[in-house]
Design a protein around this motif. Structure first.
Motif, short mmCIF file in Angstrom:
data_model
loop_
_atom_site.label_atom_id
_atom_site.label_comp_id
_atom_site.label_asym_id
_atom_site.label_seq_id
_atom_site.Cartn_x
_atom_site.Cartn_y
_atom_site.Cartn_z
N HIS A 31 46.58 44.37 -32.83
CA HIS A 31 47.97 44.08 -33.21
C HIS A 31 48.27 44.53 -34.64
CE1 HIS A 31 49.14 42.16 -29.52
NE2 HIS A 31 48.02 41.46 -29.54
N GLY A 32 47.26 44.50 -35.49
CA GLY A 32 47.46 44.96 -36.86
C GLY A 32 47.77 46.45 -36.94
N ALA A 33 47.40 47.19 -35.92
CA ALA A 33 47.65 48.64 -35.89
C ALA A 33 48.98 49.00 -35.25
CB ALA A 33 46.51 49.34 -35.14
N GLN A 34 49.71 48.02 -34.77
CA GLN A 34 50.99 48.28 -34.11
C GLN A 34 52.12 48.36 -35.14
OE1 GLN A 34 50.73 49.03 -30.86
NE2 GLN A 34 48.57 48.58 -31.25
N PRO A 35 53.14 49.14 -34.87
CA PRO A 35 54.25 49.28 -35.82
C PRO A 35 54.91 47.94 -36.18
CG PRO A 35 54.42 50.95 -34.12
CD PRO A 35 53.30 50.03 -33.71
N TYR A 36 54.96 47.01 -35.24
CA TYR A 36 55.60 45.72 -35.54
C TYR A 36 54.83 44.89 -36.55
CZ TYR A 36 52.40 44.12 -31.85
OH TYR A 36 51.30 43.88 -31.07
N ALA A 37 53.60 45.27 -36.86
CA ALA A 37 52.82 44.51 -37.83
C ALA A 37 53.27 44.76 -39.27
CB ALA A 37 51.33 44.85 -37.69
N GLY A 81 37.20 40.87 -42.93
CA GLY A 81 38.32 41.07 -43.85
C GLY A 81 38.29 42.44 -44.52
N ALA A 82 37.10 42.86 -44.96
CA ALA A 82 36.97 44.17 -45.59
C ALA A 82 37.28 45.29 -44.58
CB ALA A 82 35.56 44.34 -46.15
N ALA A 83 36.79 45.14 -43.36
CA ALA A 83 37.08 46.14 -42.32
C ALA A 83 38.58 46.21 -42.05
CB ALA A 83 36.32 45.80 -41.04
N ASP A 84 39.24 45.08 -42.02
CA ASP A 84 40.69 45.06 -41.80
C ASP A 84 41.42 45.82 -42.91
OD1 ASP A 84 43.21 44.30 -40.66
OD2 ASP A 84 43.31 42.64 -42.10
N GLU A 85 41.00 45.57 -44.14
CA GLU A 85 41.65 46.26 -45.26
C GLU A 85 41.37 47.77 -45.22
OE1 GLU A 85 43.95 44.69 -47.13
OE2 GLU A 85 43.44 42.98 -45.86
N LEU A 86 40.16 48.16 -44.84
CA LEU A 86 39.83 49.58 -44.73
C LEU A 86 40.64 50.26 -43.62
CD1 LEU A 86 35.96 49.50 -45.22
CD2 LEU A 86 37.67 50.45 -46.79
N VAL A 87 40.80 49.58 -42.50
CA VAL A 87 41.60 50.13 -41.39
C VAL A 87 43.04 50.31 -41.83
CG1 VAL A 87 42.54 49.58 -39.11
CG2 VAL A 87 40.09 49.33 -39.53
N GLN A 88 43.55 49.37 -42.61
CA GLN A 88 44.94 49.46 -43.06
C GLN A 88 45.20 50.69 -43.91
OE1 GLN A 88 46.85 45.96 -44.67
NE2 GLN A 88 45.59 44.64 -43.39
N MET A 89 44.15 51.23 -44.54
CA MET A 89 44.32 52.44 -45.36
C MET A 89 44.78 53.62 -44.50
SD MET A 89 40.90 52.14 -47.68
CE MET A 89 41.33 53.07 -49.13
N GLN A 90 44.47 53.57 -43.22
CA GLN A 90 44.79 54.67 -42.31
C GLN A 90 46.10 54.46 -41.56
OE1 GLN A 90 42.62 57.18 -42.58
NE2 GLN A 90 41.52 55.84 -43.99
#
Length: 126
Positions: A31-37, A81-90
């Motif tokens: 869900h964090g990778a979806q546009p609505y996030a 948490g670190a993985a989530d922040e790294l994914v958000q970079m993309q």
């Protein structure tokens, strides 16, 4: 079941909480990778969301590991948490931040502290 879960969880409860923790992580990344996030939680509520989510991760993982191993649970939460922040970079529109990771860690730390204190109290009362 009740308080016993916080002292000596059964194998079934341990597996169930592990499955729930994995499901929660999968949902976070999906869900964090979806546009609505983008902009789903506005400041300062985004920090409360981080603390709540990672407090839940910590609680589930702690029970899954037999209501012990707080340090391992803390490291797992930090890694998620670190993985989530790294994914958000993309991800377009998402902005990773050290402050988000800090609130992830705070949520896990508070949850573990409360669970450990409650477990000690339950043991003392017999």
């Amino acid at each position: 079941l009740g308080a016993r879960v916080l002292v000596r969880p059964t194998p079934f409860v341990r597996v169930l909480t592990a499955v729930l923790a994995v499901g929660l992580a999968v949902n976070l990344f999906f869900h964090g990778a979806q546009p609505y996030a983008v902009g789903l939680f506005t400041p300062p509520w985004d920090k409360l969301a981080h603390m709540t989510l990672f407090g839940g991760f910590a609680a589930l993982l702690w029970v899954a590991l037999g209501a012990r191993w707080a340090a391992a649970v803390f490291v797992l939460c930090l890694a998620i948490g670190a993985a989530d922040e790294l994914v958000q970079m993309q991800l377009p529109g998402r902005s990773p931040g050290w402050d988000d990771l800090l609130f992830d860690v705070i949520g896990a730390w508070v949850s573990l502290g409360m669970l450990r204190a409650l477990r000690r109290r339950i043991i003392q009362l017999g």
